[in-house]
Design a protein around this motif. Structure first.
Motif, mmCIF file in Angstrom:
data_model
loop_
_atom_site.group_PDB
_atom_site.id
_atom_site.type_symbol
_atom_site.label_atom_id
_atom_site.label_comp_id
_atom_site.label_asym_id
_atom_site.label_seq_id
_atom_site.Cartn_x
_atom_site.Cartn_y
_atom_site.Cartn_z
ATOM 1 N N UNK A 9 0.823 -1.211 0.000
ATOM 2 C CA UNK A 9 0.000 0.000 0.000
ATOM 3 C C UNK A 9 0.856 1.260 0.000
ATOM 4 N N UNK A 10 1.895 1.253 0.817
ATOM 5 C CA UNK A 10 2.786 2.414 0.867
ATOM 6 C C UNK A 10 3.464 2.606 -0.486
ATOM 7 N N UNK A 11 3.918 1.516 -1.098
ATOM 8 C CA UNK A 11 4.542 1.598 -2.414
ATOM 9 C C UNK A 11 3.565 2.147 -3.438
ATOM 10 N N UNK A 12 2.335 1.668 -3.387
ATOM 11 C CA UNK A 12 1.333 2.131 -4.341
ATOM 12 C C UNK A 12 1.087 3.619 -4.198
ATOM 13 N N UNK A 14 2.878 5.935 -2.611
ATOM 14 C CA UNK A 14 4.056 6.797 -2.658
ATOM 15 C C UNK A 14 4.729 6.824 -4.025
ATOM 16 N N UNK A 15 4.606 5.754 -4.803
ATOM 17 C CA UNK A 15 5.352 5.680 -6.051
ATOM 18 C C UNK A 15 4.439 5.593 -7.267
ATOM 19 N N UNK A 16 3.607 4.591 -7.307
ATOM 20 C CA UNK A 16 2.831 4.336 -8.514
ATOM 21 C C UNK A 16 1.748 5.384 -8.761
ATOM 22 N N UNK A 17 1.081 5.842 -7.746
ATOM 23 C CA UNK A 17 0.033 6.839 -7.934
ATOM 24 C C UNK A 17 0.580 8.146 -8.502
ATOM 25 N N UNK A 18 1.660 8.715 -7.963
ATOM 26 C CA UNK A 18 2.212 9.932 -8.580
ATOM 27 C C UNK A 18 2.726 9.708 -10.002
ATOM 28 N N UNK A 19 3.293 8.533 -10.265
ATOM 29 C CA UNK A 19 3.747 8.254 -11.629
ATOM 30 C C UNK A 19 2.567 8.196 -12.597
ATOM 31 N N UNK A 20 1.482 7.608 -12.167
ATOM 32 C CA UNK A 20 0.290 7.555 -13.011
ATOM 33 C C UNK A 20 -0.265 8.937 -13.281
ATOM 34 N N UNK A 21 -0.313 9.759 -12.265
ATOM 35 C CA UNK A 21 -0.801 11.136 -12.445
ATOM 36 C C UNK A 21 0.096 11.912 -13.396
#
Length: 99
Positions: A9-12, A14-21
């Motif tokens: 969850x933290x990885x998602x 902190x990393x993947x959500x901003x990259x997707x945006x």
């Protein structure tokens, strides 16, 4: 919740959500290609207007073929929807018989 789930969850977040945006923002900000029917001034030096006209004619024929195929497909879909007897038979286990 386990430690592994918490790390995921933290990885998602902190990393993947901003990259997707950022990816979505970049795709939205990209200049869009505008297509027009007007001839462009930047044609290659060996291209003749007869070649271009031939390509346009071929594209029109292909467009007509694709539209006819779409109409035929729509007809076949309607035909299959209206005639349930043409559908594939049910597997042996699902048939309801009098015996």
């Amino acid at each position: 919740m386990g430690v592994a789930d918490l790390i995921m969850l933290i990885t998602f977040f902190a990393v993947l959500l901003p990259l997707g945006r950022a990816l979505v923002r970049r795709l939205e900000d990209r200049p869009r290609r505008v297509e027009s029917d007007e001839p462009h001034e930047t044609l290659p030096s060996g291209t003749s207007s007869a070649d271009i006209e031939g390509l346009r004619r071929q594209m029109a024929e292909l467009t007509d073929r694709v539209e006819r195929m779409a109409e035929e497909q729509d007809f076949l879909v309607r035909l299959l929807e209206e005639r349930p007897a043409l559908q594939a038979p049910k597997p042996e286990g699902e048939r309801s018989s009098g015996s």
